[in-house]
Design an enzyme around this catalytic site. Structure first.
Site, PDB file in Angstrom:
ATOM      1  CB  CYS A 246      32.350 -21.640  38.280  1.00 53.07           C
ATOM      2  SG  CYS A 246      32.437 -22.749  36.863  1.00 53.07           S
TER       3      CYS A 246
ATOM      4  CG  HIS B 112      29.124 -19.362  37.718  1.00 48.86           C
ATOM      5  ND1 HIS B 112      29.971 -19.013  36.687  1.00 48.86           N
ATOM      6  CD2 HIS B 112      28.989 -20.712  37.668  1.00 48.86           C
ATOM      7  CE1 HIS B 112      30.331 -20.112  36.050  1.00 48.86           C
ATOM      8  NE2 HIS B 112      29.753 -21.153  36.614  1.00 48.86           N
TER       9      HIS B 112
ATOM     10  CG  ASN C 242      30.016 -22.272  33.105  1.00 52.45           C
ATOM     11  OD1 ASN C 242      30.816 -21.377  33.380  1.00 52.45           O
ATOM     12  ND2 ASN C 242      29.785 -23.297  33.911  1.00 52.45           N
TER      13      ASN C 242
HETATM   14  N1  COA Z   1      20.830 -33.184  24.790  1.00 52.90           N
HETATM   15  C1  COA Z   1      19.826 -34.063  24.917  1.00 52.90           C
HETATM   16  N2  COA Z   1      19.699 -34.882  25.968  1.00 52.90           N
HETATM   17  C2  COA Z   1      20.630 -34.820  26.918  1.00 52.90           C
HETATM   18  C3  COA Z   1      21.700 -33.938  26.850  1.00 52.90           C
HETATM   19  C4  COA Z   1      21.788 -33.099  25.721  1.00 52.90           C
HETATM   20  N3  COA Z   1      22.776 -32.208  25.561  1.00 52.90           N
HETATM   21  N4  COA Z   1      22.469 -34.075  27.954  1.00 52.90           N
HETATM   22  C5  COA Z   1      21.894 -35.029  28.695  1.00 52.90           C
HETATM   23  N5  COA Z   1      20.786 -35.493  28.060  1.00 52.90           N
HETATM   24  C6  COA Z   1      19.870 -36.532  28.487  1.00 52.90           C
HETATM   25  C7  COA Z   1      20.486 -37.506  29.456  1.00 52.90           C
HETATM   26  O1  COA Z   1      21.222 -38.490  28.780  1.00 52.90           O
HETATM   27  C8  COA Z   1      19.270 -38.053  30.133  1.00 52.90           C
HETATM   28  O2  COA Z   1      18.686 -39.014  29.306  1.00 52.90           O
HETATM   29  P1  COA Z   1      18.064 -40.359  29.946  1.00 52.90           P
HETATM   30  O3  COA Z   1      16.937 -39.890  30.826  1.00 52.90           O
HETATM   31  O4  COA Z   1      17.642 -41.116  28.745  1.00 52.90           O
HETATM   32  O5  COA Z   1      19.182 -40.997  30.711  1.00 52.90           O
HETATM   33  C9  COA Z   1      18.316 -36.850  30.189  1.00 52.90           C
HETATM   34  O6  COA Z   1      18.796 -35.935  29.184  1.00 52.90           O
HETATM   35  C10 COA Z   1      18.313 -36.150  31.509  1.00 52.90           C
HETATM   36  O7  COA Z   1      19.661 -35.995  31.939  1.00 52.90           O
HETATM   37  P2  COA Z   1      20.039 -35.201  33.205  1.00 52.90           P
HETATM   38  O8  COA Z   1      21.510 -35.262  33.422  1.00 52.90           O
HETATM   39  O9  COA Z   1      19.110 -35.609  34.307  1.00 52.90           O
HETATM   40  O10 COA Z   1      19.631 -33.733  32.715  1.00 52.90           O
HETATM   41  P3  COA Z   1      19.558 -32.449  33.559  1.00 52.90           P
HETATM   42  O11 COA Z   1      18.225 -31.870  33.488  1.00 52.90           O
HETATM   43  O12 COA Z   1      20.209 -32.628  34.927  1.00 52.90           O
HETATM   44  O13 COA Z   1      20.508 -31.472  32.725  1.00 52.90           O
HETATM   45  C11 COA Z   1      22.713 -30.568  32.837  1.00 52.90           C
HETATM   46  C12 COA Z   1      21.884 -31.783  32.537  1.00 52.90           C
HETATM   47  C13 COA Z   1      24.168 -30.904  32.639  1.00 52.90           C
HETATM   48  C14 COA Z   1      22.290 -29.465  31.888  1.00 52.90           C
HETATM   49  C15 COA Z   1      22.428 -30.127  34.296  1.00 52.90           C
HETATM   50  O14 COA Z   1      22.550 -31.233  35.149  1.00 52.90           O
HETATM   51  C16 COA Z   1      23.331 -29.056  34.776  1.00 52.90           C
HETATM   52  O15 COA Z   1      23.314 -27.949  34.264  1.00 52.90           O
HETATM   53  N6  COA Z   1      24.116 -29.354  35.826  1.00 52.90           N
HETATM   54  C17 COA Z   1      25.021 -28.370  36.392  1.00 52.90           C
HETATM   55  C18 COA Z   1      26.189 -28.242  35.500  1.00 52.90           C
HETATM   56  C19 COA Z   1      27.048 -27.110  35.907  1.00 52.90           C
HETATM   57  O16 COA Z   1      26.562 -26.089  36.316  1.00 52.90           O
HETATM   58  N7  COA Z   1      28.367 -27.256  35.734  1.00 52.90           N
HETATM   59  C20 COA Z   1      29.298 -26.242  35.994  1.00 52.90           C
HETATM   60  C21 COA Z   1      29.293 -25.888  37.422  1.00 52.90           C
HETATM   61  S1  COA Z   1      30.120 -24.434  37.677  1.00 52.90           S
END
Ligand code: COA
Length: 343
Positions: free
Chosen positions: A123, A268, A298
């Site tokens: 990214c 980004h 993204n």
């Molecule tokens: N829909 C519904 N629930 C979801 C889900 C989805 N698409 N994805 C994850 N969950 C659930 C998880 O399973 C978890 O459930 P649990 O509490 O029962 O275990 C809950 O939501 C919270 O998960 P968590 O991973 O803590 O969510 P989050 O708020 O961190 O959001 C991302 C997840 C991936 C959106 C977030 O972590 C993120 O954006 N991270 C950065 C990713 C990124 O930028 N990547 C590229 C870098 S360049």
């Protein structure tokens, strides 16, 4: 403006003279994803800010999108590809491991005198490409360098993994970097500086494990879905907020600025909450920050040019404006550039 004494004169600065973007026509909405994995439109919107993303048709690869974006940039500048000195293609989804996508693009464009290469920084790729292009131009050895960010993320995303498949889309963007003329030099137009960094200790948090020399493709790696993106979302999230903020703050400070002096932050587009948290810490208002993740998701190396296009379309980026580009990506990589917009 920083100037380097050269033999018998001064070397030029570097400015951005053209932009071109391409996204494939197909759209995958959150509602479409609701039918594929256990998720909801509301969860995706609230947690990421994404409503839809563009997905390339099966016959389209990264080089195809790169060529389309490049043609638009060249047409906007009114030049022929034969005038290009170098082409840098930033991508983690090359058409194949080799030859480089830059070679495929060079051939398709007819960029007869250009050399070039692929740049793998996920990214942060486009910002690393722009940093490199700026220095090739500032060295006085290159007059027209085309930087392209192109990623077909849909080819390496596991559409059974709700933690990653909701985030990514496909697209490409290109910027042309050229020397400044005297008037631009006097006005301080163009490339100001960079604050890039890698932290390889974060490599395991976001990666595509198989398909390289460590783990070549076998029936087993395919069965185990190891050719898809694996991510620890929370760790990536925390690192991205902290480093997008710290590296931007330090770069601004180096040149005597704060977040308030910046006209636009072109960040980004990985997660709306990452962009908001980092920009708020920099003391910026939402008017200063470009967000188009709702439409594109993204797109990895393509988000910076796509967000730049949005900034121009919204009338937020004009000649003379101070713009900060900031990204964090797999690696970890961090890229931050400061430019004064040139057209
Ligand atoms: N829909 C519904 N629930 C979801 C889900 C989805 N698409 N994805 C994850 N969950 C659930 C998880 O399973 C978890 O459930 P649990 O509490 O029962 O275990 C809950 O939501 C919270 O998960 P968590 O991973 O803590 O969510 P989050 O708020 O961190 O959001 C991302 C997840 C991936 C959106 C977030 O972590 C993120 O954006 N991270 C950065 C990713 C990124 O930028 N990547 C590229 C870098 S360049």
């Amino acid at each position: 403006m920083e100037r380097v004494a050269a033999l018998g004169g001064y070397l030029p600065g570097a400015k951005i003279t053209a932009l071109g973007c391409y996204v494939p026509p197909g759209v995958l909405t959150n509602h479409d994803l609701e039918k594929m994995v256990e998720t909801t439109d509301q969860w995706i919107l609230e947690r990421t800010g994404i409503a839809e993303r563009h997905i390339a048709p099966p016959e389209m690869a990264s080089s195809d999108m790169a060529v389309e974006a490049a043609k638009i940039a060249l047409a906007n500048r009114g030049i022929d590809a034969a005038e290009l000195d170098a082409i840098i293609v930033c991508t983690v989804t090359p058409d194949m491991l080799f030859p480089a996508t830059a070679c495929l693009v060079q051939n398709r464009l007819g960029a007869k005198k250009a050399w070039g290469f692929d740049l793998v920084a996920a990214c942060s790729g486009f910002i690393y490409g722009m940093t490199t292009a700026a220095h090739l131009v500032k060295a006085g050895t290159h007059k027209k360098v085309l930087v392209i960010g192109a990623d077909t993320m849909s080819r390496i995303i596991d559409y059974t993994d709700r933690g990653t498949c909701i985030l990514f889309g496909d697209g490409a963007g290109a910027m042309l970097v050229e020397p400044t003329d005297e008037a631009d030099d006097a006005a301080g137009i163009g490339f100001i500086g960079f604050n890039n960094e890698i932290d390889g200790s974060g490599g395991d948090y976001l990666k595509q494990p198989a398909g390289g020399s460590r783990m070549p493709a076998t029936a087993e790696t395919v069965a185990q879905r190891l050719h898809y993106v694996k991510q620890d979302g929370q760790n990536v999230f925390k690192y991205a907020v902290r480093k997008m903020y710290e590296n931007s703050r330090d770069l601004l400070e180096r040149y005597g600025y704060t977040g308030k002096d910046v006209k636009v932050m072109i960040a980004h587009q990985a997660n709306r909450r990452i962009i908001t948290a980092a920009s708020e810490r920099l003391g910026m208002t939402c008017d200063q920050v470009i967000i188009n993740i709702d439409r594109y998701g993204n797109t990895t190396a393509a988000t910076i040019p796509l967000a730049t296009r949005t900034a121009i379309e919204e009338g937020k980026l004009k000649k003379g404006d101070l713009a900060i580009f900031a990204a964090v990506g797999a690696g970890f990589t961090v890229g931050v550039n400061l430019w004064r917009w040139a057209y």
